[in-house]
Design a protein around this motif. Structure first.
Motif, PDB file in Angstrom:
ATOM      1  N   LEU A  21       0.858  -1.187   0.000  1.00 53.59           N
ATOM      2  CA  LEU A  21       0.000   0.000   0.000  1.00 53.59           C
ATOM      3  C   LEU A  21       0.892   1.233   0.000  1.00 53.59           C
ATOM      4  N   ALA A  22       0.732   2.096  -0.984  1.00 53.96           N
ATOM      5  CA  ALA A  22       1.499   3.334  -1.080  1.00 53.96           C
ATOM      6  C   ALA A  22       0.650   4.358  -1.813  1.00 53.96           C
ATOM      7  N   ARG A  23       1.051   5.603  -1.753  1.00 53.76           N
ATOM      8  CA  ARG A  23       0.325   6.646  -2.482  1.00 53.76           C
ATOM      9  C   ARG A  23       0.360   6.350  -3.979  1.00 53.76           C
ATOM     10  N   ALA A  24      -0.772   6.407  -4.595  1.00 49.03           N
ATOM     11  CA  ALA A  24      -0.874   6.081  -6.020  1.00 49.03           C
ATOM     12  C   ALA A  24      -0.671   7.337  -6.867  1.00 49.03           C
ATOM     13  N   PRO A  25      -0.211   7.178  -8.117  1.00 50.38           N
ATOM     14  CA  PRO A  25      -0.093   8.342  -9.002  1.00 50.38           C
ATOM     15  C   PRO A  25      -1.461   8.953  -9.274  1.00 50.38           C
ATOM     16  N   LYS A  26      -1.499  10.265  -9.370  1.00 48.99           N
ATOM     17  CA  LYS A  26      -2.745  10.940  -9.733  1.00 48.99           C
ATOM     18  C   LYS A  26      -3.100  10.608 -11.182  1.00 48.99           C
ATOM     19  N   GLU A  27      -4.387  10.665 -11.487  1.00 51.22           N
ATOM     20  CA  GLU A  27      -4.832  10.372 -12.844  1.00 51.22           C
ATOM     21  C   GLU A  27      -4.222  11.362 -13.834  1.00 51.22           C
ATOM     22  N   LYS A  28      -3.654  10.837 -14.919  1.00 54.35           N
ATOM     23  CA  LYS A  28      -3.028  11.641 -15.971  1.00 54.35           C
ATOM     24  C   LYS A  28      -1.912  12.539 -15.430  1.00 54.35           C
ATOM     25  N   SER A  29      -1.201  12.047 -14.418  1.00 51.48           N
ATOM     26  CA  SER A  29      -0.120  12.837 -13.830  1.00 51.48           C
ATOM     27  C   SER A  29       0.921  11.908 -13.235  1.00 51.48           C
ATOM     28  N   LYS A  30       2.168  12.390 -13.208  1.00 53.64           N
ATOM     29  CA  LYS A  30       3.242  11.629 -12.567  1.00 53.64           C
ATOM     30  C   LYS A  30       3.307  11.901 -11.071  1.00 53.64           C
ATOM     31  N   GLU A  31       2.578  12.921 -10.608  1.00 49.64           N
ATOM     32  CA  GLU A  31       2.571  13.249  -9.190  1.00 49.64           C
ATOM     33  C   GLU A  31       1.805  12.187  -8.408  1.00 49.64           C
ATOM     34  N   LEU A  32       2.200  12.015  -7.132  1.00 49.71           N
ATOM     35  CA  LEU A  32       1.521  11.048  -6.276  1.00 49.71           C
ATOM     36  C   LEU A  32       0.378  11.716  -5.522  1.00 49.71           C
ATOM     37  N   ALA A  33      -0.630  10.934  -5.230  1.00 50.39           N
ATOM     38  CA  ALA A  33      -1.739  11.431  -4.422  1.00 50.39           C
ATOM     39  C   ALA A  33      -1.227  11.817  -3.036  1.00 50.39           C
ATOM     40  N   ARG A  34      -1.992  12.658  -2.376  1.00 51.95           N
ATOM     41  CA  ARG A  34      -1.564  13.149  -1.060  1.00 51.95           C
ATOM     42  C   ARG A  34      -1.598  12.045  -0.008  1.00 51.95           C
ATOM     43  N   ILE A  60      -8.870   5.216   1.574  1.00 52.90           N
ATOM     44  CA  ILE A  60      -9.655   4.159   2.198  1.00 52.90           C
ATOM     45  C   ILE A  60      -9.978   3.071   1.182  1.00 52.90           C
ATOM     46  N   ASP A  61     -10.177   3.449  -0.090  1.00 52.62           N
ATOM     47  CA  ASP A  61     -10.470   2.436  -1.120  1.00 52.62           C
ATOM     48  C   ASP A  61      -9.295   1.477  -1.296  1.00 52.62           C
ATOM     49  N   GLN A  62      -8.066   1.998  -1.219  1.00 54.12           N
ATOM     50  CA  GLN A  62      -6.896   1.122  -1.321  1.00 54.12           C
ATOM     51  C   GLN A  62      -6.852   0.143  -0.155  1.00 54.12           C
ATOM     52  N   VAL A  63      -7.179   0.633   1.046  1.00 57.19           N
ATOM     53  CA  VAL A  63      -7.169  -0.239   2.226  1.00 57.19           C
ATOM     54  C   VAL A  63      -8.252  -1.298   2.102  1.00 57.19           C
ATOM     55  N   ARG A  64      -9.447  -0.906   1.652  1.00 60.04           N
ATOM     56  CA  ARG A  64     -10.534  -1.877   1.498  1.00 60.04           C
ATOM     57  C   ARG A  64     -10.189  -2.954   0.479  1.00 60.04           C
ATOM     58  N   GLN A  65      -9.527  -2.550  -0.609  1.00 56.01           N
ATOM     59  CA  GLN A  65      -9.115  -3.529  -1.618  1.00 56.01           C
ATOM     60  C   GLN A  65      -8.128  -4.530  -1.022  1.00 56.01           C
ATOM     61  N   MET A  66      -7.214  -4.034  -0.189  1.00 57.30           N
ATOM     62  CA  MET A  66      -6.263  -4.922   0.481  1.00 57.30           C
ATOM     63  C   MET A  66      -6.990  -5.885   1.418  1.00 57.30           C
ATOM     64  N   ILE A  67      -7.965  -5.366   2.171  1.00 56.45           N
ATOM     65  CA  ILE A  67      -8.703  -6.205   3.117  1.00 56.45           C
ATOM     66  C   ILE A  67      -9.454  -7.318   2.396  1.00 56.45           C
ATOM     67  N   ARG A  68     -10.011  -7.006   1.223  1.00 59.13           N
ATOM     68  CA  ARG A  68     -10.712  -8.054   0.447  1.00 59.13           C
ATOM     69  C   ARG A  68      -9.751  -9.168   0.064  1.00 59.13           C
ATOM     70  N   ARG A  69      -8.513  -8.818  -0.253  1.00 64.59           N
ATOM     71  CA  ARG A  69      -7.515  -9.843  -0.597  1.00 64.59           C
ATOM     72  C   ARG A  69      -7.225 -10.750   0.591  1.00 64.59           C
ATOM     73  N   LEU A  70      -7.326 -10.202   1.793  1.00 66.15           N
ATOM     74  CA  LEU A  70      -7.002 -10.988   2.983  1.00 66.15           C
ATOM     75  C   LEU A  70      -8.006 -12.116   3.225  1.00 66.15           C
ATOM     76  N   HIS A  71      -9.192 -11.984   2.649  1.00 70.31           N
ATOM     77  CA  HIS A  71     -10.203 -13.033   2.833  1.00 70.31           C
ATOM     78  C   HIS A  71      -9.972 -14.220   1.905  1.00 70.31           C
ATOM     79  N   LEU A  72      -9.045 -14.109   0.958  1.00 70.48           N
ATOM     80  CA  LEU A  72      -8.741 -15.200   0.039  1.00 70.48           C
ATOM     81  C   LEU A  72      -7.688 -16.128   0.643  1.00 70.48           C
ATOM     82  N   SER A  73      -7.728 -17.372   0.284  1.00 67.11           N
ATOM     83  CA  SER A  73      -6.721 -18.321   0.767  1.00 67.11           C
ATOM     84  C   SER A  73      -5.372 -18.022   0.133  1.00 67.11           C
ATOM     85  N   LEU A  74      -4.314 -18.406   0.828  1.00 65.32           N
ATOM     86  CA  LEU A  74      -2.979 -18.251   0.263  1.00 65.32           C
ATOM     87  C   LEU A  74      -2.862 -19.083  -1.011  1.00 65.32           C
TER      88      LEU A  74
END
Length: 325
Positions: A83-96, A100-114
């Motif tokens: 989990l890290a700051r993602a690039p802004k859309e159409k920009s090389k700059e990173l988001a501030r 929460i959406d990135q964290v939720r996506q990670m949490i969904r992965r945790l429910h899957l088996s290894l």
């Protein structure tokens, strides 16, 4: 990675004993190698079993399972999530922030088996960048962690984190690297640097390897020579101080001003070491004056020329007086 043997040993000892805490807070100044440590620890876990089972002591350099290692090297291992700051859309700059959406996506992965191996590793670089909602969501996961899942949380400012997040983690503190170790490392990494440049860079870096690497191309030795000339001569006609002010003034020269600010503490330390103990007090006084100047500049308009000239004034005060040369 240099100078962090204790952190590596603490992690590996816990792994070998089968007592690996589910969350580790990697705390210390930016540039200390915390993210590199997290990457090496993650690689070690997914290329090895659950524990050492009484085998020979290992290090992070041990290759482990070759197939898993190749996936890590290619950035494709399915059980290492970052989990890290993602690039802004159409920009090389990173988001501030890390959202929460990135964290939720990670949490969904945790429910899957290894899908491969015996460990899943979550790296958050840096946990300081989490949105408030994201931090709260991560906290809930740390409170009820999935089995065989390890969290490595990189933090440059651990004091600003939620106390409840800190309390769920085992903390590894990354301490500044000793100067002689830093100099040996720099010499090995950049053998073309001469001894004066290595000494100047190590002094300006303050024990932070990342800063040392950033300073390599900044002509540190030349700037240290200019500052030392002011401290040695006293610059009676202000010529050197005026030149310094011009060199660091204006927004386009902000990096050179920051370089001066980085160099001066190490330079004052060197001057203090070279003087009799009865002459150290004036050096300490100018140290305090430099720190006040920098703090006031940050709070105010940050006039680079003014800051440069005032730092020059501090150094000029250290010149030997008539009759003491």
């Amino acid at each position: 990675m240099i100078g962090q043997k204790e952190a590596e040993s603490a992690f590996l000892e816990a792994w070998a004993a089968g007592r690996l805490h589910h969350a580790w807070l990697l705390a210390g100044p930016q540039g200390m190698g915390k993210a590199a440590f997290a990457g090496r620890a993650a690689r070690f876990l997914v290329t090895h079993g659950k524990e050492n089972n009484g085998g020979a002591p290992l290090t992070f350099a041990d290759p482990g399972d070759a197939a898993a290692g190749r996936l890590v090297d290619a950035g494709n291992h399915p059980e290492i999530l970052t989990l890290a700051r993602a690039p802004k859309e159409k920009s090389k700059e990173l988001a501030r922030n890390i959202t929460i959406d990135q964290v939720r996506q990670m949490i969904r992965r945790l429910h899957l088996s290894l899908s491969l191996g015996e460990w899943r590793v979550i790296i958050v670089d840096a946990v300081d960048d989490l949105e408030t909602d994201g931090a709260n969501a991560l906290l809930k996961t740390l409170e009820e962690p999935p089995a065989q899942t390890l969290f490595l949380l990189v933090s440059h400012s651990p004091g600003r984190l939620l106390p409840t997040i800190r309390s769920r983690c085992r903390t590894l503190r990354f301490q500044p690297v000793e100067r002689d170790v830093m100099q040996s490392w720099l010499h090995a990494k950049r053998p073309m640097l001469d001894a004066a440049e290595v000494r100047a860079i190590a002094g300006a870096a303050g024990g932070v390897p990342g800063k040392a690497l950033a300073l390599i191309d900044s002509d540190v030795a030349a700037m240290e020579k200019k500052l030392l000339a002011i401290a040695t001569s006293g610059d009676p006609g202000n010529r050197l101080r005026e030149a310094l002010a011009r060199e660091v003034g204006g927004t386009s020269n902000r990096e050179r001003l920051e370089l001066v600010i980085d160099i001066v503490p190490g330079l004052l330390t060197r001057i203090a070491r070279e003087r009799p103990i009865t002459e150290i007090a004036p050096v300490l006084a100018q140290w305090d004056r430099v720190q006040r100047t920098v703090r006031d500049a940050i709070r105010g308009s940050y006039d680079g020329a003014m800051v440069g000239f005032e730092i020059g004034n501090c150094l000029a005060e250290l010149a030997p007086r008539e009759g003491t040369r």
